[in-house]
Write an enzyme that holds these catalytic residues in place. Structure first.
Site, short mmCIF file in Angstrom:
data_model
loop_
_atom_site.label_atom_id
_atom_site.label_comp_id
_atom_site.label_asym_id
_atom_site.label_seq_id
_atom_site.Cartn_x
_atom_site.Cartn_y
_atom_site.Cartn_z
N TRP A 142 0.86 -1.19 0.00
CA TRP A 142 0.00 0.00 0.00
C TRP A 142 0.89 1.23 0.00
O TRP A 142 1.81 1.34 0.82
CB TRP A 142 -0.89 -0.05 1.24
N ASP A 223 -0.32 -5.57 9.23
CA ASP A 223 -1.34 -4.58 8.92
C ASP A 223 -2.58 -5.32 8.43
O ASP A 223 -2.64 -5.79 7.30
CB ASP A 223 -0.85 -3.60 7.85
N LYS A 259 -13.26 -1.27 6.18
CA LYS A 259 -13.71 -2.07 5.04
C LYS A 259 -14.69 -3.16 5.47
O LYS A 259 -15.75 -3.30 4.88
CB LYS A 259 -12.50 -2.72 4.34
#
Length: 423
Positions: A142, A223, A259
């Site tokens: 990311w 993460d 999310k």
């Protein structure tokens, strides 16, 4: 000349040296999409769930939690009780309901401003406690990971992860880089639904990675932004972390509920760090609280109340688990539909990676030029690395998307064949 004019002439021009910061690659996609007046445009850049109409949704579990917290008296500040409930329930989600870590209180945890805030808190903790260390990030990862550790003044290096030819995991190269890193290095890992590639190690590969980390005394920082989106099963998606836990590692973990609960705008997350004992946990938590205090004090309370209620109420949590499965299944169905449509068009390329990869994203293999053509000629927007947010693919647009991809890739293949013939 007036006094004010003289004063302005003598004044320091504080901001003349400032230039615009580079645009975020993901936000730039959304900006271009919004500026396009085309009625059939498609946004494949956003990393948040959409339904089969391409619309954001409010999950039923969120509605039920909202109804139960409406009478809450905790709107003045973020109470210790509310924060503790969020941390405890979040930790159970990644480490397991019956984990010894939970029972023995061997972890330090604090609420965070979603996953971004949790990563930033850990980066600051790393700089504070290990000022000469560096963080190893997967290549690719990311894009904001690089920004977070850069702004925390922590040195960065990358380790090999993705194989562009196979469009899968470059496992041998990954292991080689882990082995060659200095003992006691910090590594960032995606436990499931890797962003941006959608490529995860297998169970057996995770076991090997954990074993090598143990030999090298590396610190794994996970993460966890998409728990549930890889398989539809939150327990299964936590298995990488559970492997490291079983092998006796101390672990750091950033969690986001943006999310998997559809709470992107609420910025709810958690950072937890495993310790050897309660004394260490108290010390680490105090450090994290001090860092958070200088940044934002405490996160907004409403999102924390929602997530805490969803995770702690058995009935609402059961609803949530079903909804996560529904979201993951829709994404999997769109992967299969996109691949099927491309193959029916007679594409000479291999599109197996669309269904081999998992989670929110497909690392398509499209080149920057092909991505540019998709935007200019077909009004389809994605990041220039070819990352497709599968949540933006719907039953209505999947065939149009496949035709557009086929068009830009087929012409590129024809050009390559022509160049080879001329050579």
């Amino acid at each position: 000349m007036s006094t004010s004019t003289v004063a302005r002439a003598r004044a320091i021009r504080w901001w003349d040296h400032v230039t615009p910061a580079p645009k975020d690659p993901i936000n730039s996609v959304t900006e271009a999409f919004l500026a396009d007046p085309c009625p059939y445009k498609i946004n494949l850049g956003v990393g948040a769930y959409r339904d089969d109409e391409g619309k954001p949704i409010v999950l039923q579990c969120v509605r039920e939690a909202q109804a139960k917290i409406e009478s809450s008296n905790f709107l003045e500040s973020n109470s210790t009780a509310v924060s503790s409930k969020l941390v405890e329930e979040s930790a159970k989600l990644v480490y397991g309901e019956d984990s010894d870590v939970i029972k023995e209180g061997r972890f330090a945890g604090v609420p965070a401003l979603s996953g971004t805030g949790a990563c930033h808190l850990f980066a600051e903790l790393q700089r504070r406690l290990y000022p000469n260390s560096r963080i190893y990030l997967p290549d690719p990862t990311w894009s904001n990971h690089h920004n977070i550790w850069r702004d925390a003044h922590v040195a960065k290096k990358t380790f090999r992860y993705y194989h562009p030819d196979s469009k899968g995991l470059d496992f041998m190269a990954l292991m080689d880089d882990v082995k060659n890193a200095p003992d006691g290095s910090f590594f960032l890992l995606h436990p499931c639904a890797h962003n941006p590639t959608g490529v995860d190690p297998s169970y057996e590969q995770w076991k090997e990675i954990s074993s090598l980390f143990k030999v090298k005394n590396h610190f794994p920082f996970f993460d966890m932004a998409y728990q549930g989106f890889a398989s539809g099963d939150l327990e299964r998606d936590a298995r990488a972390i559970r492997i490291f836990l079983e092998d006796g590692h101390l672990i750091g973990c950033a969690q986001s509920f943006a999310k998997n609960m559809g709470l992107y705008g609420h910025r709810v997350g958690c950072l937890s760090v495993l310790c050897d004992d309660k004394t260490q946990a108290v010390a680490i938590k105090s450090q994290l609280q001090q860092i958070a205090r200088t940044m934002y004090g405490s996160p907004p309370i409403h999102g924390i109340l929602l997530v805490s209620k969803i995770l702690s109420d058995p009935d609402i949590k059961a609803t949530w688990l079903k909804e996560v499965k529904v979201m993951a299944t829709r994404v999997q169905r769109m992967r299969a539909a996109l691949r099927d449509s491309l193959e029916k068009l007679g594409s000479s390329l291999d599109w197996q990676h669309i269904t081999n990869q998992v989670g929110m994203f497909c690392f398509s293999g499209l080149t920057p030029d092909e991505v540019d053509r998709l935007a200019k000629e077909f009004h389809i927007y994605m990041t220039y690395d070819g990352r497709i947010s599968m949540a933006g693919v719907t039953t209505k647009n999947v065939d149009y998307l496949a035709n557009a991809i086929h068009e830009v890739t087929a012409s590129d293949q024809d050009a390559k064949v022509l160049c080879n013939l001329r050579a």
